[in-house]
Write a protein that holds these residues in place. Structure first.
Motif, PDB file in Angstrom:
ATOM      1  N   LEU A   1      31.547  26.011 -49.731  1.00  0.00           N
ATOM      2  CA  LEU A   1      31.534  25.839 -48.283  1.00  0.00           C
ATOM      3  C   LEU A   1      30.099  25.955 -47.779  1.00  0.00           C
ATOM      4  CD1 LEU A   1      34.663  27.844 -47.032  1.00  0.00           C
ATOM      5  CD2 LEU A   1      34.435  25.382 -47.431  1.00  0.00           C
ATOM      6  N   CYS A   2      29.657  24.915 -47.093  1.00  0.00           N
ATOM      7  CA  CYS A   2      28.311  24.892 -46.508  1.00  0.00           C
ATOM      8  C   CYS A   2      28.465  24.993 -44.999  1.00  0.00           C
ATOM      9  CB  CYS A   2      27.576  23.612 -46.900  1.00  0.00           C
ATOM     10  SG  CYS A   2      27.506  23.328 -48.694  1.00  0.00           S
ATOM     11  N   LEU A   3      28.177  26.162 -44.431  1.00  0.00           N
ATOM     12  CA  LEU A   3      28.392  26.375 -43.004  1.00  0.00           C
ATOM     13  C   LEU A   3      27.472  25.504 -42.167  1.00  0.00           C
ATOM     14  CD1 LEU A   3      28.929  30.240 -42.980  1.00  0.00           C
ATOM     15  CD2 LEU A   3      30.569  28.407 -43.378  1.00  0.00           C
ATOM     16  N   ASN A   4      26.256  25.269 -42.649  1.00  0.00           N
ATOM     17  CA  ASN A   4      25.374  24.277 -42.035  1.00  0.00           C
ATOM     18  C   ASN A   4      25.598  22.977 -42.796  1.00  0.00           C
ATOM     19  OD1 ASN A   4      23.291  22.594 -41.193  1.00  0.00           O
ATOM     20  ND2 ASN A   4      21.769  24.212 -41.116  1.00  0.00           N
ATOM     21  N   PRO A   5      26.151  21.941 -42.151  1.00  0.00           N
ATOM     22  CA  PRO A   5      26.575  20.750 -42.894  1.00  0.00           C
ATOM     23  C   PRO A   5      25.462  19.796 -43.277  1.00  0.00           C
ATOM     24  CG  PRO A   5      26.986  20.429 -40.557  1.00  0.00           C
ATOM     25  CD  PRO A   5      26.471  21.843 -40.711  1.00  0.00           C
ATOM     26  N   ASP A   6      24.219  20.053 -42.875  1.00  0.00           N
ATOM     27  CA  ASP A   6      23.143  19.085 -43.081  1.00  0.00           C
ATOM     28  C   ASP A   6      22.460  19.260 -44.429  1.00  0.00           C
ATOM     29  OD1 ASP A   6      23.550  18.039 -40.545  1.00  0.00           O
ATOM     30  OD2 ASP A   6      22.128  19.415 -39.617  1.00  0.00           O
ATOM     31  N   PHE A   7      22.167  18.131 -45.080  1.00  0.00           N
ATOM     32  CA  PHE A   7      21.250  18.104 -46.210  1.00  0.00           C
ATOM     33  C   PHE A   7      19.831  18.025 -45.641  1.00  0.00           C
ATOM     34  CE2 PHE A   7      25.178  16.073 -47.620  1.00  0.00           C
ATOM     35  CZ  PHE A   7      25.453  16.750 -48.799  1.00  0.00           C
ATOM     36  N   TYR A   8      18.881  18.680 -46.291  1.00  0.00           N
ATOM     37  CA  TYR A   8      17.527  18.660 -45.744  1.00  0.00           C
ATOM     38  C   TYR A   8      16.494  18.461 -46.845  1.00  0.00           C
ATOM     39  CZ  TYR A   8      17.321  23.563 -47.287  1.00  0.00           C
ATOM     40  OH  TYR A   8      17.356  24.719 -48.036  1.00  0.00           O
ATOM     41  N   ASN A   9      15.433  17.751 -46.472  1.00  0.00           N
ATOM     42  CA  ASN A   9      14.315  17.551 -47.383  1.00  0.00           C
ATOM     43  C   ASN A   9      13.548  18.872 -47.506  1.00  0.00           C
ATOM     44  OD1 ASN A   9      11.744  16.829 -48.542  1.00  0.00           O
ATOM     45  ND2 ASN A   9      12.142  14.709 -47.972  1.00  0.00           N
ATOM     46  N   PRO A  10      13.346  19.397 -48.727  1.00  0.00           N
ATOM     47  CA  PRO A  10      12.693  20.709 -48.869  1.00  0.00           C
ATOM     48  C   PRO A  10      11.224  20.725 -48.467  1.00  0.00           C
ATOM     49  CG  PRO A  10      13.036  19.704 -51.022  1.00  0.00           C
ATOM     50  CD  PRO A  10      13.751  18.832 -50.031  1.00  0.00           C
ATOM     51  N   THR A  11      10.612  19.555 -48.330  1.00  0.00           N
ATOM     52  CA  THR A  11       9.198  19.496 -47.955  1.00  0.00           C
ATOM     53  C   THR A  11       9.086  19.210 -46.458  1.00  0.00           C
ATOM     54  OG1 THR A  11       8.609  18.619 -50.140  1.00  0.00           O
ATOM     55  CG2 THR A  11       6.987  18.379 -48.372  1.00  0.00           C
ATOM     56  N   PRO A  12       8.568  20.157 -45.670  1.00  0.00           N
ATOM     57  CA  PRO A  12       8.448  19.911 -44.224  1.00  0.00           C
ATOM     58  C   PRO A  12       7.413  18.833 -43.927  1.00  0.00           C
ATOM     59  CG  PRO A  12       7.371  21.973 -44.815  1.00  0.00           C
ATOM     60  CD  PRO A  12       8.077  21.499 -46.043  1.00  0.00           C
ATOM     61  N   VAL A  13       7.582  18.178 -42.790  1.00  0.00           N
ATOM     62  CA  VAL A  13       6.660  17.131 -42.343  1.00  0.00           C
ATOM     63  C   VAL A  13       5.789  17.703 -41.231  1.00  0.00           C
ATOM     64  CG1 VAL A  13       6.451  14.829 -41.322  1.00  0.00           C
ATOM     65  CG2 VAL A  13       8.309  15.327 -42.935  1.00  0.00           C
TER      66      VAL A  13
ATOM     67  N   THR B   1      11.681  19.678 -40.220  1.00  0.00           N
ATOM     68  CA  THR B   1      12.424  19.435 -41.457  1.00  0.00           C
ATOM     69  C   THR B   1      13.289  18.196 -41.272  1.00  0.00           C
ATOM     70  OG1 THR B   1      12.499  21.789 -42.034  1.00  0.00           O
ATOM     71  CG2 THR B   1      14.150  20.372 -43.038  1.00  0.00           C
ATOM     72  N   THR B   2      13.188  17.251 -42.209  1.00  0.00           N
ATOM     73  CA  THR B   2      13.989  16.037 -42.142  1.00  0.00           C
ATOM     74  C   THR B   2      15.404  16.340 -42.614  1.00  0.00           C
ATOM     75  OG1 THR B   2      12.009  14.738 -42.619  1.00  0.00           O
ATOM     76  CG2 THR B   2      14.121  13.617 -42.830  1.00  0.00           C
ATOM     77  N   LYS B   3      16.404  16.018 -41.794  1.00  0.00           N
ATOM     78  CA  LYS B   3      17.796  16.343 -42.086  1.00  0.00           C
ATOM     79  C   LYS B   3      18.641  15.073 -42.200  1.00  0.00           C
ATOM     80  CE  LYS B   3      17.692  20.826 -39.742  1.00  0.00           C
ATOM     81  NZ  LYS B   3      18.348  21.678 -38.717  1.00  0.00           N
TER      82      LYS B   3
END
Length: 275
Positions: free
Chosen positions: A133-145, A269-271
């Motif tokens: 279970l992922c309470l935050n549903p977003d996938f995110y790029n680990p490298t910030p822009v 962070t790109t989501k």
């Protein structure tokens, strides 16, 4: 095309699951829950009005289900040994970070907690089914822009291209190099609706000060750093300010100050809403 999944525990242990390599004895048969999650729409009905009126909406938590086939080589592996190894990563209620690698797509992370681990003992073809279970549903790029710019005293806007598929908050930093008392953040997302955040300080800000404003949901703040000491200046943000976030596509940004330009940065962070 997805070609590898990594699982990392909060203690730092790492399990790598390539889709085309069975050396470790694990075969990924299926992964469910990678599509965009369902949204809950809230609406109201009114007398003498057809249909309903939209009020609000939100996306629900994500449920990722991984099905693994257990295929030991029986020389130095066994089904029970593979199962015990998986226990170290997928014990229910444990927190894990998943990283997905795709050909032609971004590498993304998502955090979750193990809901269940099912592995029938007497099946002809042993498998393990893990629900996360992922309470935050977003996938995110680990490298910030990080984008940089200079404040303007005109109506000139700068284009910021956001490549994510869901909105994201950002961290704005203004590196003050001269005395000022106010600035304004103007943001025009793809729908062309102008969002304005005004910042005005009763005490002048001087060269060397750094103003940081975060619009990240759950972590919104405004701080002033002077001589290494950071203090909250949330009271300097207009009560009518729009705590905006970046939208998918082209975002037009204008940071207004009177006089000579001042350098600023925007970090985000790109989501992604799905893979």
């Amino acid at each position: 095309m997805l070609y590898q999944v990594e699982v990392r525990t909060d203690q730092g242990a790492l399990l790598t699951l390539p889709l085309q390599d069975v050396t470790e004895g694990f075969i990924i048969e299926d992964i469910q829950g990678l599509d965009p999650v369902k949204a809950t729409i809230v609406s109201s009905s009114f007398a003498q009005m057809d249909g309903e009126q939209y009020q609000s909406s939100k996306r629900e938590k994500r449920n990722i289900v991984i099905q693994l086939a257990l295929s030991p080589d029986y020389a130095d592996q066994s089904v029970q040994g593979l199962r015990n190894r998986l226990y170290g990563f997928f014990m229910p209620k444990r927190k894990v970070m998943l990283r997905f690698y795709s050909l032609g797509g971004p590498t993304v992370d998502i955090e979750g907690r193990i809901e269940s681990f099912d592995s029938p003992r007497f099946a002809k073809d042993p498998t393990a089914t893990i629900s996360i279970l992922c309470l935050n549903p977003d996938f995110y790029n680990p490298t910030p822009v990080v984008k940089t710019g200079i404040t303007v005293g005109s109506t000139l806007e700068t284009n910021l291209e956001y490549e994510g598929t869901v909105e994201t908050g950002f961290l704005f930093k203004l590196a003050i190099n001269r005395t000022i008392s106010a600035f304004t953040i103007y943001h025009r997302p793809a729908n062309d609706t102008l969002r304005v955040m005004e910042f005005e300080s009763a005490e002048p800000m001087v060269a060397g000060d750094v103003v940081s404003i975060s619009t990240v949901p759950g972590n919104k703040y405004a701080r002033l750093t002077r001589a290494g000491v950071s203090t909250s200046v949330l009271y300097n943000v207009s009560p009518h300010a729009a705590w905006t976030d970046l939208s998918p596509g082209t975002n037009k940004i204008r940071i207004f100050t009177e006089g000579t330009g001042i350098p600023y940065s925007i970090e985000y962070t790109t989501k992604f809403g799905g893979l």
